[in-house]
Design an enzyme around this catalytic site. Structure first.
Site, mmCIF file in Angstrom:
data_model
loop_
_atom_site.group_PDB
_atom_site.id
_atom_site.type_symbol
_atom_site.label_atom_id
_atom_site.label_comp_id
_atom_site.label_asym_id
_atom_site.label_seq_id
_atom_site.Cartn_x
_atom_site.Cartn_y
_atom_site.Cartn_z
ATOM 1 C CB ALA A 1 41.246 40.279 41.869
ATOM 2 C CB ILE A 2 36.137 37.999 44.539
ATOM 3 C CG1 ILE A 2 36.258 39.108 45.606
ATOM 4 C CG2 ILE A 2 35.563 36.712 45.118
ATOM 5 C CD1 ILE A 2 37.150 38.815 46.766
ATOM 6 C CG ASN B 1 28.613 41.428 36.823
ATOM 7 O OD1 ASN B 1 29.268 42.252 36.193
ATOM 8 N ND2 ASN B 1 29.090 40.812 37.882
ATOM 9 C CB CYS C 1 32.918 41.193 36.725
ATOM 10 S SG CYS C 1 34.177 40.559 37.850
ATOM 11 C CE LYS D 1 27.582 47.153 40.253
ATOM 12 N NZ LYS D 1 27.647 46.481 41.556
ATOM 13 C CB THR E 1 35.195 47.748 41.106
ATOM 14 O OG1 THR E 1 35.272 46.638 40.218
ATOM 15 C CG2 THR E 1 34.500 47.338 42.380
ATOM 16 N N GLY F 1 28.164 49.245 49.020
ATOM 17 C CA GLY F 1 28.944 48.010 48.946
ATOM 18 C C GLY F 1 30.035 47.924 49.984
ATOM 19 C CB THR F 2 33.431 49.405 50.009
ATOM 20 O OG1 THR F 2 33.652 49.024 48.647
ATOM 21 C CG2 THR F 2 34.715 49.256 50.786
#
Lengths: 308, 63
Positions: free
Chosen positions: A75-76, A132, A135, A170, A198, A270-271
């Protein structure tokens, strides 16, 4: 056929040509320059920047990150330098790169998306924009646009009118019918779709009875979401004609190939960058090895070839 | 523990440094996952730390 031939890894997303199908996912690869000491960045397929907003953002209160089974919750909160500093401090490095540089654009209002896009429009060296609308970690904007076909249509249409560049959108998996969102976004003018962002999740500390993330909710990524992501890519690729970039938990070349078979023209990783900063190159090499083993001359030939 | 140590250091007017821990994603300053609050801004434990001056970290935002 020679014993060891070099398969053609080139893929095309409409007018966008990538030297290999592997793109680094937004938010996992900074502004690119952080990775130059680890690898030759000119060899990756494409690079998506952190989400860029009109004003700089500090991000959410910590803790922002927690590891979960086969994945990570974050949760940036779209922490980034803002579009002005991006153009003056980050873009000069990105401009010199050979791979496609894709700038991820976020906003809390339609007007903010449009203003960021307008500011980017005259900068050289940007191959595409990734809108985006997915998010899960911001209160306004983000997923609230991407979870409703009408809202998604409205913001993509406004973005379409603001740019002549390739417009990738996205999508979030946190919806009932991702194909409906995909159709709506393509009707509004998207050139390609990036699937998926995500998956909303949370983690709890049983002893303290507190959420492990200060934001309570976070976005889940990593191998835990791969089956879910594959299903989303398959559904979206069958619903629209524009190219799809598939991703969600890709760790190996063979994972990437699975996404391509499901209908993705390219893949985003990504991860895995957090485990191996050179992952984008290793996964591209893994795709090439798979093609050699399976006698596939052009990787693009496997796109959407699922036998059902 | 570090929050208590920091409170004690402030009370006793001690100077020093403390080494923080945080879950890190990338470990090289790109993902912003290991942020902690220092004064009015977030700093990264991986890149800006992990060692910070005692008295400068705001632990109240921990859940």
């Amino acid at each position: 056929m020679k014993k060891s031939f070099a398969p053609d890894l080139t893929v095309r997303l409409g007018d966008l040509v990538l030297q290999n199908p592997v793109i680094t996912a937004s938010g996992t690869f900074g502004y690119g320059e952080e990775y130059r000491e680890f690898m030759n960045l000119d060899r990756i397929g494409g690079l998506v920047t952190k989400a860029i907003t009109l004003q700089p953002r500090q991000g959410n209160a910590p803790p922002r990150l927690v590891e979960t089974a086969a994945g990570v919750l974050n949760a940036i909160g779209l922490a980034n330098v803002g579009v002005e500093a991006f153009l003056s401090q980050k873009m000069p490095f990105l401009q010199k790169l050979k791979p496609a540089v894709i700038v991820n654009v976020a906003g809390s209002t339609i007007d903010e998306y449009v203003r960021v896009i307008e500011r980017l429009e005259t900068a050289a060296g940007i191959a595409a924009l990734e809108l985006n609308i997915s998010c899960p970690n911001v209160r306004e904007g983000g997923m609230s646009f991407g979870a409703d076909p009408q809202a998604a249509h409205t913001v993509v249409k406004a973005a379409r009118a603001a740019t002549r560049r390739h417009l990738m959108v996205k999508l979030t998996p946190n919806v009932t019918d991702i194909a409906a969102i995909a159709r709506s976004v393509v009707a509004a003018g998207a050139d390609s779709l990036s699937v998926i962002n995500t998956v909303q999740g949370m983690a709890i500390d049983a002893v303290s009875r507190r959420p492990r993330l200060k934001n309570v909710f976070g976005g889940l990524s990593g191998p835990a979401i791969k089956p879910l992501a594959l299903a989303c890519v398959y559904k979206v690729a069958r619903a629209v004609r524009v190219p799809v970039v598939g991703g969600g938990g890709i760790m190996t070349g063979e994972d990437a190939v699975e996404f391509m078979i499901a209908g993705a023209r390219a893949v985003s990783v990504g991860t895995v960058n957090f485990i191996n900063p050179r992952a984008a190159l290793d996964i591209a090499a893994g795709i090439a090895a798979f093609c050699r083993k399976e006698k596939i001359v052009q990787v693009a030939d496997i796109v959407g070839t699922l036998h059902v | 523990m570090l929050a208590a140590l920091q409170a004690y250091a402030r009370e006793q007017r001690l100077t020093g440094q403390m080494s923080l821990e945080a879950t890190m994603g990338c470990g090289i300053g790109t993902c912003q996952g290991c942020a902690v609050k220092q004064a009015d801004k977030y700093v990264k434990v991986c890149e800006d730390g992990p060692v910070f001056e005692i008295g400068t970290i705001d632990f109240n935002i921990k859940p």
